[in-house]
Structure formats: C-alpha cells, structure tokens
Design a protein around this motif. Sequence first.
Motif, mmCIF file in Angstrom:
data_model
loop_
_atom_site.group_PDB
_atom_site.id
_atom_site.type_symbol
_atom_site.label_atom_id
_atom_site.label_comp_id
_atom_site.label_asym_id
_atom_site.label_seq_id
_atom_site.Cartn_x
_atom_site.Cartn_y
_atom_site.Cartn_z
ATOM 1 N N ARG A 138 0.836 -1.201 0.000
ATOM 2 C CA ARG A 138 0.000 0.000 0.000
ATOM 3 C C ARG A 138 0.875 1.257 0.000
ATOM 4 N NH1 ARG A 138 -3.298 0.655 5.244
ATOM 5 N NH2 ARG A 138 -1.523 1.950 5.833
ATOM 6 N N PRO A 139 0.568 2.268 -0.798
ATOM 7 C CA PRO A 139 1.427 3.449 -0.871
ATOM 8 C C PRO A 139 1.594 4.121 0.489
ATOM 9 C CG PRO A 139 -0.147 3.443 -2.677
ATOM 10 C CD PRO A 139 -0.557 2.341 -1.759
ATOM 11 N N GLN A 140 2.839 4.236 0.918
ATOM 12 C CA GLN A 140 3.183 4.992 2.118
ATOM 13 C C GLN A 140 4.355 5.929 1.831
ATOM 14 O OE1 GLN A 140 3.423 1.406 4.884
ATOM 15 N NE2 GLN A 140 2.654 2.908 6.336
ATOM 16 N N TYR A 141 5.451 5.318 1.373
ATOM 17 C CA TYR A 141 6.667 6.080 1.110
ATOM 18 C C TYR A 141 7.152 5.780 -0.315
ATOM 19 C CZ TYR A 141 6.427 6.314 6.149
ATOM 20 O OH TYR A 141 5.997 6.501 7.423
ATOM 21 N N ALA A 142 7.750 6.776 -0.958
ATOM 22 C CA ALA A 142 8.241 6.607 -2.335
ATOM 23 C C ALA A 142 9.481 5.721 -2.343
ATOM 24 C CB ALA A 142 8.554 7.969 -2.948
ATOM 25 N N GLY A 143 9.667 5.032 -3.488
ATOM 26 C CA GLY A 143 10.880 4.259 -3.672
ATOM 27 C C GLY A 143 10.857 2.946 -2.926
ATOM 28 N N GLY A 144 12.080 2.497 -2.613
ATOM 29 C CA GLY A 144 12.220 1.222 -1.953
ATOM 30 C C GLY A 144 12.450 0.099 -2.935
ATOM 31 N N SER A 145 12.556 -1.098 -2.443
ATOM 32 C CA SER A 145 12.791 -2.259 -3.299
ATOM 33 C C SER A 145 12.115 -3.483 -2.698
ATOM 34 C CB SER A 145 14.290 -2.521 -3.437
ATOM 35 O OG SER A 145 14.861 -2.825 -2.177
ATOM 36 N N PHE A 146 11.860 -4.459 -3.583
ATOM 37 C CA PHE A 146 11.282 -5.727 -3.158
ATOM 38 C C PHE A 146 12.312 -6.833 -3.327
ATOM 39 C CE2 PHE A 146 7.365 -3.401 -3.999
ATOM 40 C CZ PHE A 146 6.597 -3.760 -2.893
ATOM 41 N N GLN A 147 12.410 -7.646 -2.337
ATOM 42 C CA GLN A 147 13.275 -8.811 -2.386
ATOM 43 C C GLN A 147 12.389 -10.052 -2.341
ATOM 44 O OE1 GLN A 147 16.016 -8.951 0.862
ATOM 45 N NE2 GLN A 147 17.244 -10.610 0.005
ATOM 46 N N LEU A 148 12.470 -10.884 -3.391
ATOM 47 C CA LEU A 148 11.703 -12.119 -3.425
ATOM 48 C C LEU A 148 12.581 -13.229 -2.866
ATOM 49 C CD1 LEU A 148 9.069 -13.551 -4.245
ATOM 50 C CD2 LEU A 148 10.158 -14.035 -6.466
ATOM 51 N N ILE A 149 12.164 -13.771 -1.738
ATOM 52 C CA ILE A 149 12.951 -14.800 -1.051
ATOM 53 C C ILE A 149 12.313 -16.160 -1.332
ATOM 54 C CG2 ILE A 149 13.779 -15.613 1.180
ATOM 55 C CD1 ILE A 149 13.566 -12.740 2.179
ATOM 56 N N PHE A 150 13.114 -17.063 -1.928
ATOM 57 C CA PHE A 150 12.656 -18.412 -2.242
ATOM 58 C C PHE A 150 13.434 -19.393 -1.363
ATOM 59 C CE2 PHE A 150 13.505 -22.252 -4.952
ATOM 60 C CZ PHE A 150 12.255 -22.830 -4.778
ATOM 61 N N SER A 151 12.714 -20.274 -0.672
ATOM 62 C CA SER A 151 13.388 -21.205 0.227
ATOM 63 C C SER A 151 12.781 -22.592 0.111
ATOM 64 C CB SER A 151 13.301 -20.711 1.671
ATOM 65 O OG SER A 151 11.954 -20.607 2.075
ATOM 66 N N THR A 152 13.656 -23.592 0.210
ATOM 67 C CA THR A 152 13.246 -24.997 0.295
ATOM 68 C C THR A 152 13.899 -25.577 1.545
ATOM 69 O OG1 THR A 152 15.137 -25.850 -0.963
ATOM 70 C CG2 THR A 152 13.225 -25.078 -2.220
ATOM 71 N N SER A 153 13.750 -26.867 1.706
ATOM 72 C CA SER A 153 14.382 -27.506 2.858
ATOM 73 C C SER A 153 15.896 -27.553 2.722
ATOM 74 C CB SER A 153 13.831 -28.919 3.041
ATOM 75 O OG SER A 153 14.067 -29.690 1.865
ATOM 76 N N ALA A 175 12.154 -27.704 -9.647
ATOM 77 C CA ALA A 175 13.078 -26.861 -8.878
ATOM 78 C C ALA A 175 12.409 -25.595 -8.369
ATOM 79 C CB ALA A 175 14.290 -26.505 -9.743
ATOM 80 N N HIS A 176 11.248 -25.244 -8.928
ATOM 81 C CA HIS A 176 10.540 -24.029 -8.475
ATOM 82 C C HIS A 176 9.641 -24.293 -7.274
ATOM 83 C CE1 HIS A 176 11.411 -22.816 -12.758
ATOM 84 N NE2 HIS A 176 11.873 -21.766 -12.072
ATOM 85 N N GLN A 177 9.526 -25.535 -6.853
ATOM 86 C CA GLN A 177 8.684 -25.846 -5.690
ATOM 87 C C GLN A 177 9.341 -25.330 -4.417
ATOM 88 O OE1 GLN A 177 6.153 -29.821 -6.610
ATOM 89 N NE2 GLN A 177 8.238 -30.169 -5.905
ATOM 90 N N GLY A 178 8.540 -24.667 -3.542
ATOM 91 C CA GLY A 178 9.058 -24.149 -2.282
ATOM 92 C C GLY A 178 8.193 -23.017 -1.760
ATOM 93 N N THR A 179 8.769 -22.218 -0.878
ATOM 94 C CA THR A 179 8.052 -21.122 -0.226
ATOM 95 C C THR A 179 8.616 -19.787 -0.697
ATOM 96 O OG1 THR A 179 7.630 -22.464 1.734
ATOM 97 C CG2 THR A 179 7.408 -20.080 1.990
ATOM 98 N N TYR A 180 7.736 -18.880 -1.099
ATOM 99 C CA TYR A 180 8.117 -17.558 -1.585
ATOM 100 C C TYR A 180 7.587 -16.495 -0.613
ATOM 101 C CZ TYR A 180 9.181 -19.846 -6.051
ATOM 102 O OH TYR A 180 9.694 -20.651 -7.029
#
Length: 806
Positions: free
Chosen positions: A660-675, A700-705
């Motif tokens: 939700r818009p609060q502050y301008a800019g920033g970045s997103f990091q997509l974290i993918f993890s398996t066992s 190989a794409h199976q996991g938690t995002y």
Amino acid sequence: MDQTALMLLLCLCSSDSVRLVPGTNRCSGRLEVKTDQSWSSVCEKDFDLQDAQVVCREIGCGPPSVLQGALYGEAEAPVGSREFLCEGSESALLNCSSRKSSGRNSCSPGQAVGLTCSDNIRLVGEASRCAGRLEMFHQEEWRPVTLWNPYWDMNSVAAVCAALDCGSAVSARKSYEASKRAVWSIRSDCFQSGSALKNCLPDDKTSDQSLEIICSDSVRLVPGTNRCSGRLEVKTNQSWSSVCEKDFDLQDAQVVCREIGCGPPSVLQGALYGEAEAPVGSREFLCEGSESALLNCSSRKSSGRNSCSPGQAVGLTCSDQHNIRLVGEASRCAGRLEMFHQEEWRPVYVWDDNLNMNSVPAVCAELDCGSAVSARKTMEASGRPVWLIWSECFQSGSALKNCLPDDGTSHQSREIICSDSVRLVSGTNRCSGRLEVKTNQSWSSVCEKDFDLQDAQVVCREIGCGPPSVLQGALYGEAEAPVGSREFLCEGSESALLNCSSRKSSGRNSCSPGQAVGLTCSDNIRLVGEASRCAGRLEMFHQEEWRPVYVWDPYLNMNSGPAVCAELDCGSAVSARYSFEASERPVWRIWSDCFQSGSALKNCLPDDKTSDQSLEIICSGLLVEPLIFLSSSTDGVSTGRKQGSELLIGSEFSIMCSIRPQYAGGSFQLIFSTSNYTQNQTLPAVNHSALFLFAAAGHAHQGTYRCLYHVYVFSHNFWSMSQPLNLTVSDKLMESIRRSSASAHLTALIIRLVVVLLGMLGMLGSVLLLNYKARRNQKSGPENIMMNVLDEGSRAEGGLEEEAAV
C-alpha cells in the motif's frame, strides 16, 4: 532474613541458657535450660512465678501471663533435676540460686514447664485495655510507637487488636504532642499480622507523633470479607464464643454494628461465614437496639441451647459507611473527592502525587458508580484543611475504605468523573471488558443480540475512551451479573447509553450463556503527522480533546519510546526526540514515569498546560505488510492466486509483490526457500510493486516464496515481510487434463454417430413408405395417383415442420 528470624537470632545471642520452644511466637513455648552444653526441660514443680519473671525478662518479653505444664506439648529434651529459687529481680535464670530437685522422681510426663510471656505491645491512656495510645516494649523500655513510613490503614489496626486479643478494629488516628520525645519507630508492614507486629524490630527515634487506636472490648467479626462482616464472636471470661442465631435478632445486630464502628446491619444469617470454630455460647441477648455495646444489653440463658445445630452460628454483615464522596456536580458520580474522617468531611490530597487512571476505578467502584471516565487536579486560591492520603490507598476499593489519612492543608484537590450507569468489567484495562448496565440500583449484562456498533459508540464515548474496536460476546468471560432484557436502539451520537431509545428484547429467551457483550474501545494515544500510524507526534485524548504530549521532567531517553510503540502494537522504538513549534499551544503535560509501561501511559492523568514542545516517536512497525500474488497461464487462461497454489509443469508463471502506498521508492526482495537452500532476487519498487517473471515451471521451483519490502526513511532502514506463498509443480495435473480432454472428444464422436444413424434410418423408412403407396395407386387410376402424391407431399411437409418445431 525476616523479622521473626532476626528477633530469634538476637534472642539466642542475648540469652545463652534459656529458650522457649515451640510456641506460637517467640514469647511462648516449653521452657528449656542449657547446662553442660545440653538442653533440658524444667519440671513445673521446680518452677514458680518469680522464676518465670526472670525468664521473660531474659528473653526480652513482657511479664509472664500463663504458666502451666504440657501447655506446649510433651518434653522432647530430658527433664532437668534442678529447682530454681529466683527472687524475681535477676537478669538471667542461671543467676538465680538453685538446688537439686526434691520432686525429681515424681515429675510425670506432661509436667514440663510451658510458659507464655505477655505481649510487647499495649494500648494506654483510656479506661479500657483495648483503647488508647499504642506503645511497644523494647530494650527494657515502654515507648509510644510511630511509623517509619506514613502509610497505614484499618487492616493495620485490626492486626493490633488481634495481637491484644481485643475485638474488631473500630477507629485509629495519629496524635501529636507539643514537643518531641523518645519513641519506637517501626515500618507499616509490621502491621501485616499480629505476629509480625510482636516480632517487629523498632528503631530508636524522637517524634511528636503517636498512634491512637480503639478496638472493641468484647465483640469481633471473623473472618469476613472486610472488617464490617464475619461470624460474630463474643468474649466472656477471657474466652471467645460464637452466638447461636436463635439467640440473636436485629436489635442485637444494630448494637454490634454500632460498637465496631460500622453502618447498620444489612445481612443476618447463620453459617454465612463458615462453621463456628469457637464454641457456641448459651446466652440469649435481649438488646433494645440503642445500647453502645452488646455486653451492656440484658441477656438470659438460652432456651434453645440444645437445638443450636452446626451451621447456625450468627453471620453478620454491617453496611459500609461510605467515607468518601464526590461533590459539586449534578451527579453523585462526579465532582471533588472528599473523605469523612474524625467526624469531618474534607477534600482529599494525594501525598505522593502519583494518581492515575488505575487509581480512579477504586473510587468509582466504592461509590457503586460505573467506569472511570476522567480525573484531574484542581487548584484553589489559598490553602484549606484537607485529608492527606497515599496513592496506595487507591489500589482497591477496600484499601480506600480502610485508608487512614493525615491532617494537612493544601490548595489542591482531585476531581473525578465516573459514568453513572455503564461499566466495563474483567477487561485488560479501563477501556475493555464485559459491559454491564445499571438500572433500578442493580447491574446487569447485555445480550449481544440486543447491542450493535451504534450502541458501542455511545458506551465508549460515555466512559471517555476512543471508538469501539472489538465487539464480541463472551470476550471477557461469562456474565456474573444477570443478563438484561432490553434492546438498545442508539443512533450513535448520544452522550449516554440510557439516553438511547430501547425496547424489550425480542430475543431474551434465546440469549445463551457466553453471549454477554464484550467490548473493547480504542486507545487514547496516537502518533500523527506521518504516512504511518506508527510514526509521528505523540498525542493523547483527554477531556474530549486530542492534544500533543509534553513530558514534565526533561529526562527522556529511548526507554520512553518502547512504551508508546508497544501500546500501539507498532513493534519496537527506533527513535524519540523533542520537536519545537514557533509558538506555544495547548498540550497535555505528563510525568516521564508514565512511560514505564503501556498500561501506565494509557492510564496517566495529564495536566492542562501550554508549550512549544512535543514528542516525536518512530516505531519499527511503521510499514504495512506487503502482498504476494501468483499468476500462471494454462491453455490461454490467466489465473491469479494468493497463498498456496499448484502449477503445471512447463507452464509460465510470475510472482508480484506490492505494498500500500506509504513512502516513495524502496525495493522488493523475493525470497525463495526450500528444505535445502534459500535464494533471492531484488527489483526496485515501481508504483509500489515489482513483478518477478519465470519461464517454464519445473520441480526446482517448488518451495516457499515471500516478499520483503525495504525502504530508507527517517534516516533509518525499515523492512516488512509478506505472508508465505507455498508453490508446488505437478506433471500429474497435465496428464489428468489430457485424459479429460480425450474423454470429452470420444463422447462427442459417439453422440455424432448416433445422430447420423438415426437420420439414415428415418430416410430409409420414408422411401419404403412412398414405394408402397405408389404400387397401391397404380390400381386406382392416374387421377387418384396424382391426388395421393399431392396429399403425401403435404403431409410430409407438415411432418417436417413438426419435426423442426420439436
């Protein structure tokens, strides 16, 4: 080491050769004497009153009151063979003359000396031993008692009365002398019980103060909920006995309640406060009701003594005489707080000035008003007589009732507002709890079917809290008060719930247990001026107004911010600082100790001031939670999913992170993890979102995002993480779809074949029928053949039309 242990240690150090074991306190027990490094008991035939006087003096207690063999059990130590010949003035028993006991052979078991020395406290100066100035015997000297710390109450006085074997506590006050004199100074916690008081170690001081106490001589109520209730016991011939309810009536009860300084009797019932431990007396009292003491009444031997069954000992509750009130407003539940003491009403001044909204509910509860709404200090032009009390008096209604104030003067007093007819009980703070409404002088809960959001808005406003945030039945436990049968019809703008329209509840019979209204009103603090509710200028809602907060003493550090962030559910504190305005404006001024906890801050009572300063706080939870979405394409159909999902192997997919818009800019990091491992990708935030694209989906794409949003604002790095999205990839799903498609094609082919066969059979039938009719018409002539052909043609046309219609 506690007081009792320390006193025993001093006793053992100061007396090498005598001890009392194992009595009810240090001044009572079975006497043992040490000779030749071993302890032995003493035969009562070898011990008299003069000997007892020496022993009591030696161990630092008062004169002997009881001397009796086996009073404190059989002797465990061997019984000695010496007869003591004290004159009574010696400082130690072994300083007395002695001789070999002539009665050694006749000292039977159970004849070892049991000794009780008298108390080291007394009341003096009045006709009764149960009234007067409190004095303590210490270091061979009686002196008046003063308090080290000034807080004491009627529970303290009850401990003195119990220690002296007097009746109930009636009254107490501090008295003042013209000049200072030697006193014993003790702490008020010495009054927690009679034993603690007896064993208390005083300090040698000088003071012009002392304590004057009045206990009833011969009646007491035990063990009720307060000093004005309990099972009645009467003292005659130095022993206490209960009273049979058949021998006691309302006039007798009026005398007892007056004697112990309480209001008129409200409940009189046998076994109300448990079975009688003391024996039940056999006297019937014949009071007229105006006597000053029960033993001043006429009495006679009870005619019903033999029929006084267990459970019929008199239980008595005297009404509490309210010693506090609120005056100066139209309602008895609002105004200046005053206390009645020593036959006089005066305003109340809190000695240590530590009064907050945790204190005010004690006043409202004692006056049987509703919830605490607000409180503030008022200032007078000049000083006037007040009753000085400590803030501990407000810890509960009982403490306030029993508080013993000091005589003082002040230009300050306290004004308190309680709601007249609504209260929230059993909640976590004054703005939450189970709703109860007062009608006809009794409290009842409300069924949740009879209460809605508009009603809740009125209640929250009435008790001085923010708007309602949670409304749910049984949120704060089952209803103890009965559930009322009124449905409220508030519009939401009324000032009080009882100002709303109402009607008899149509759902009264269906209000099941657990459906009493539980209500939580929102906080009275907030942070404003920034994009997030977790950062900005601190403001407080008080007396129907939001204002900036100014901290009274300038000592503010990072210990102050966490209380605000925790109370607002905004994580931990990142920074806190003062901000300055161009000019002064109205603020709420509070003390820094209000920040000790979230509860203290909510309940802090501010002062009305002006200032150019306010407090700005930034909390770690200033970012909202980002969202995570999965999109995939299968057979040209696009689907979007939150949380978990299953993909077809080989399909293209993408994951979108947004916030939700609060502050301008920033970045997103997509974290993918398996066992087995974790990896991540980072993209800049564009229009507060980022899209991560993937080619053919594989195992190989199976996991938690998860999406992790980063932004740098207020000179700090902040982050916020999304909920997890669990992704699986399956080739079985593709095979299932293929099988479904093949099955559908086969079904369609079979249907087409059936339709074609039915059509061919219909045409063959038509040809055979025409051939048969042609043969028949050859016999009828050309004209008939032509007519039949035309007729068949028209019928055939009609049949086709009918078939088409069907």
